[in-house]
Write a protein that holds these residues in place. Structure first.
Motif, PDB file in Angstrom:
ATOM      1  N   VAL A  62      21.793  64.697  -7.924  1.00 36.17           N
ATOM      2  CA  VAL A  62      21.914  65.812  -6.968  1.00 36.17           C
ATOM      3  C   VAL A  62      21.386  65.395  -5.603  1.00 36.17           C
ATOM      4  N   ALA A  63      20.209  64.764  -5.592  1.00 33.55           N
ATOM      5  CA  ALA A  63      19.616  64.333  -4.324  1.00 33.55           C
ATOM      6  C   ALA A  63      20.504  63.311  -3.623  1.00 33.55           C
ATOM      7  N   LEU A  64      21.085  62.408  -4.389  1.00 34.68           N
ATOM      8  CA  LEU A  64      21.960  61.396  -3.802  1.00 34.68           C
ATOM      9  C   LEU A  64      23.227  62.035  -3.224  1.00 34.68           C
ATOM     10  N   VAL A  65      23.815  62.963  -3.961  1.00 31.65           N
ATOM     11  CA  VAL A  65      24.998  63.682  -3.461  1.00 31.65           C
ATOM     12  C   VAL A  65      24.650  64.390  -2.154  1.00 31.65           C
ATOM     13  N   TRP A  66      23.520  65.059  -2.119  1.00 34.18           N
ATOM     14  CA  TRP A  66      23.081  65.787  -0.927  1.00 34.18           C
ATOM     15  C   TRP A  66      22.911  64.853   0.264  1.00 34.18           C
ATOM     16  N   LEU A  67      22.212  63.741   0.059  1.00 37.11           N
ATOM     17  CA  LEU A  67      21.948  62.818   1.166  1.00 37.11           C
ATOM     18  C   LEU A  67      23.225  62.189   1.717  1.00 37.11           C
ATOM     19  N   ILE A  68      24.115  61.802   0.831  1.00 38.21           N
ATOM     20  CA  ILE A  68      25.336  61.120   1.274  1.00 38.21           C
ATOM     21  C   ILE A  68      26.330  62.111   1.887  1.00 38.21           C
ATOM     22  N   ARG A  69      26.521  63.248   1.255  1.00 36.64           N
ATOM     23  CA  ARG A  69      27.514  64.211   1.734  1.00 36.64           C
ATOM     24  C   ARG A  69      27.136  64.788   3.094  1.00 36.64           C
ATOM     25  N   ARG A  70      25.845  64.976   3.339  1.00 36.04           N
ATOM     26  CA  ARG A  70      25.459  65.583   4.619  1.00 36.04           C
ATOM     27  C   ARG A  70      25.665  64.636   5.791  1.00 36.04           C
ATOM     28  N   LYS A  71      25.940  63.358   5.514  1.00 33.81           N
ATOM     29  CA  LYS A  71      26.247  62.419   6.605  1.00 33.81           C
ATOM     30  C   LYS A  71      27.593  62.775   7.243  1.00 33.81           C
TER      31      LYS A  71
END
Length: 100
Positions: A62-71
């Motif tokens: 979840v954290a990885l999805v959040w960090l990458i998608r918000r780019k």
């Protein structure tokens, strides 16, 4: 949702935020660990080398999805990442950099 993950895309700030959300560093979250059999003995491959695997905690994903998608979508929140259906998530490696 297709998600391209390139570890080089994470900033120091991303790494701090990952740790704030998950309690572990990115390196700890994705570190391969030895596979053990039911007796606790390390499993070895046909050449006698220890077999290792990465066990991904859902919170880390979840954290990885959040960090990458918000780019690409700055309004994408951690709560948005929590609501991404796992069946819709397609993780692909980023394309190789021709300079590497």
């Amino acid at each position: 949702m297709k998600l391209a993950f390139d570890p080089k895309c994470l900033t120091l700030g991303d790494m701090v935020q990952f740790k704030d959300k998950t309690g572990v560093t990115v390196q700890e979250a994705f570190k391969a660990v030895p596979v053990k059999d039911d007796d606790g003995t390390p499993v070895k491959d046909e050449k006698g080398r220890p077999v290792r695997e990465t066990r991904l905690d859902p919170l880390h994903l979840v954290a990885l999805v959040w960090l990458i998608r918000r780019k690409t979508d700055p309004d994408f929140s951690f709560d948005d990442a929590l609501n991404v259906p796992a069946a819709e998530l397609e993780v692909v490696q980023a394309e190789a950099d021709p300079k590497d």
